[in-house]
Design an enzyme around this catalytic site. Structure first.
Site, short mmCIF file in Angstrom:
data_model
loop_
_atom_site.label_atom_id
_atom_site.label_comp_id
_atom_site.label_asym_id
_atom_site.label_seq_id
_atom_site.Cartn_x
_atom_site.Cartn_y
_atom_site.Cartn_z
N MET A 30 0.85 -1.21 0.00
CA MET A 30 0.00 0.00 0.00
C MET A 30 0.88 1.25 0.00
SD MET A 30 -3.48 -0.82 1.98
CE MET A 30 -2.92 -0.53 3.65
N ALA A 32 4.03 4.00 1.05
CA ALA A 32 4.72 4.51 2.24
C ALA A 32 5.80 3.50 2.62
CB ALA A 32 3.74 4.78 3.39
N LEU A 33 6.65 3.24 1.66
CA LEU A 33 7.55 2.09 1.75
C LEU A 33 8.67 2.30 2.76
CD1 LEU A 33 7.80 1.21 -2.05
CD2 LEU A 33 6.18 0.36 -0.34
N HIS A 34 9.03 1.20 3.41
CA HIS A 34 10.16 1.18 4.35
C HIS A 34 10.99 -0.06 4.04
CE1 HIS A 34 7.67 -1.83 6.26
NE2 HIS A 34 6.70 -0.94 6.43
N HIS A 37 9.25 -3.42 3.30
CA HIS A 37 8.76 -3.60 1.93
C HIS A 37 9.92 -3.93 0.98
CE1 HIS A 37 5.55 -0.69 3.47
NE2 HIS A 37 4.83 -1.72 3.07
N GLN A 61 -10.28 -2.64 2.31
CA GLN A 61 -9.86 -3.23 3.59
C GLN A 61 -9.94 -2.24 4.76
OE1 GLN A 61 -5.92 -4.15 1.92
NE2 GLN A 61 -5.04 -3.43 3.82
N LYS A 149 5.17 -10.20 8.83
CA LYS A 149 4.71 -9.17 9.76
C LYS A 149 3.19 -9.25 9.90
CE LYS A 149 3.84 -4.83 11.27
NZ LYS A 149 2.80 -4.36 10.42
N GLN A 153 -2.69 -12.33 7.66
CA GLN A 153 -2.93 -11.96 6.26
C GLN A 153 -2.23 -12.93 5.31
OE1 GLN A 153 -2.75 -7.77 4.84
NE2 GLN A 153 -0.77 -8.35 4.01
N SER A 185 6.51 -0.58 10.06
CA SER A 185 5.15 -0.47 9.54
C SER A 185 4.93 0.95 9.05
CB SER A 185 4.15 -0.78 10.66
OG SER A 185 2.86 -0.31 10.31
#
Ligand code: AMP
Length: 283
Positions: A30, A32-34, A37, A61, A149, A153, A185
């Protein structure tokens, strides 16, 4: 790195790759990558000839009272991060491109999609399963990588792919953490400085719980209660659950088994954090 914003651009690119006989690895996100990801991209690169990340904040979701409107959207910097991480392409569609105005299909995964996070987020896994099925069918990758994480899911996606014969290999990626143990996250950026100091207690507590259950062989009831108290004593506003489960079925367990996993979700103010870790067997 190729940037596809429409399904036409996507199908052109995938068609070229397939014509060259290249295998495709996908990492749905989704944004907002860190580094968590980016670890999925690293893994996808090892598993396939070409990697594609998807960035789509999935409205299906989020419940109406949740953070869809304020969820971080950082497409330009995400693209930079993916390009520096060696990703070959990104698919970042708009909701209008992805959903027909009268889209009305819902995928609901029973069993592993029940209990745990589904208790406080009853429609969440339907939303995840539906968008992930849609993305997998659009991309038709050979491999798709998802993080441990979000352990429940990952279980839901594995079950759905198996049950619906979607024909993609699902690979789970280990949790990437900050130095103090907090699982990375996109939502960590919601935390105030004071909450950020408390946040690593979630990981510390479930890690301690795993050693208590495997070393003492004690009943989970007592350790679970202890863990919940640790979290509220540390300053968590509330605890959704701390559960000992069988990692394969996500059914609740009383004692450490060969494949135990502790799953937890707790709130710091308005921010809900989740984490999990494997339990070493006492057998
Ligand atoms: P999200 O963008 O939060 O929906 O996550 C997209 C994917 O990245 C999911 O498969 C997540 O499980 C995975 N992911 C998110 N955070 C982490 C992390 N800290 N370590 C490993 N994978 C992660």
């Amino acid at each position: 790195m190729k940037i596809c914003k429409t399904r036409e651009e996507l199908s052109g690119l995938l068609g070229d790759w397939r014509a060259e006989g290249l295998s495709i690895g996908a990492a749905p996100t989704m944004g907002a990558l860190h580094r968590g990801h980016l670890s999925l991209i690293d893994l996808a690169k090892r598993e396939a000839d070409r990697t594609i990340a998807t960035i789509f904040v999935n409205p299906l979701q989020f419940a109406p009272h949740e953070d869809f409107d304020v969820y971080p959207r950082e497409l330009e910097s995400d693209i930079q991060k993916l390009a520096s991480g060696g990703c070959d392409a990104v698919f970042a569609p708009s909701a209008r491109d992805l959903f027909a105005a009268d889209f009305s299909t819902n995928i609901s995964v029973g069993g592993v999609g029940e209990n745990h996070c589904a208790v406080s987020r009853p429609h969440f896994f339907d939303g995840v399963a539906t968008i992930v099925a849609k993305l997998l069918l659009l991309l038709r990758p050979d491999v798709a990588v998802f993080g441990e994480k979000d352990f429940q899911q990952l279980s839901v996606i594995r079950r759905m792919v198996r049950d619906l014969e979607i024909g993609v290999r699902i690979v789970g990626a280990p949790i990437v953490r900050e130095e103090d143990g907090l699982a990375m996250s996109s939502r960590n950026q919601y935390l105030t400085a004071a909450q950020r100091k408390i946040a690593p207690v979630l990981h510390r507590t479930i890690t301690e719980a795993t050693s208590r259950i495997s070393v003492t062989g004690a009943d989970w009831g007592e350790i679970g209660t202890w863990a919940q108290r640790e979290l509220t004593d540390a300053g968590f506003s509330s605890v959704d659950y701390v559960n000992l489960v069988d990692a394969a079925t996500l059914e609740l367990m009383d004692h450490a088994g060969p494949e135990g996993r502790i799953l937890a979700a707790a709130w710091l103010g308005e921010t809900r954090l989740i984490d999990n870790c494997a339990v070493l067997s006492t057998e």
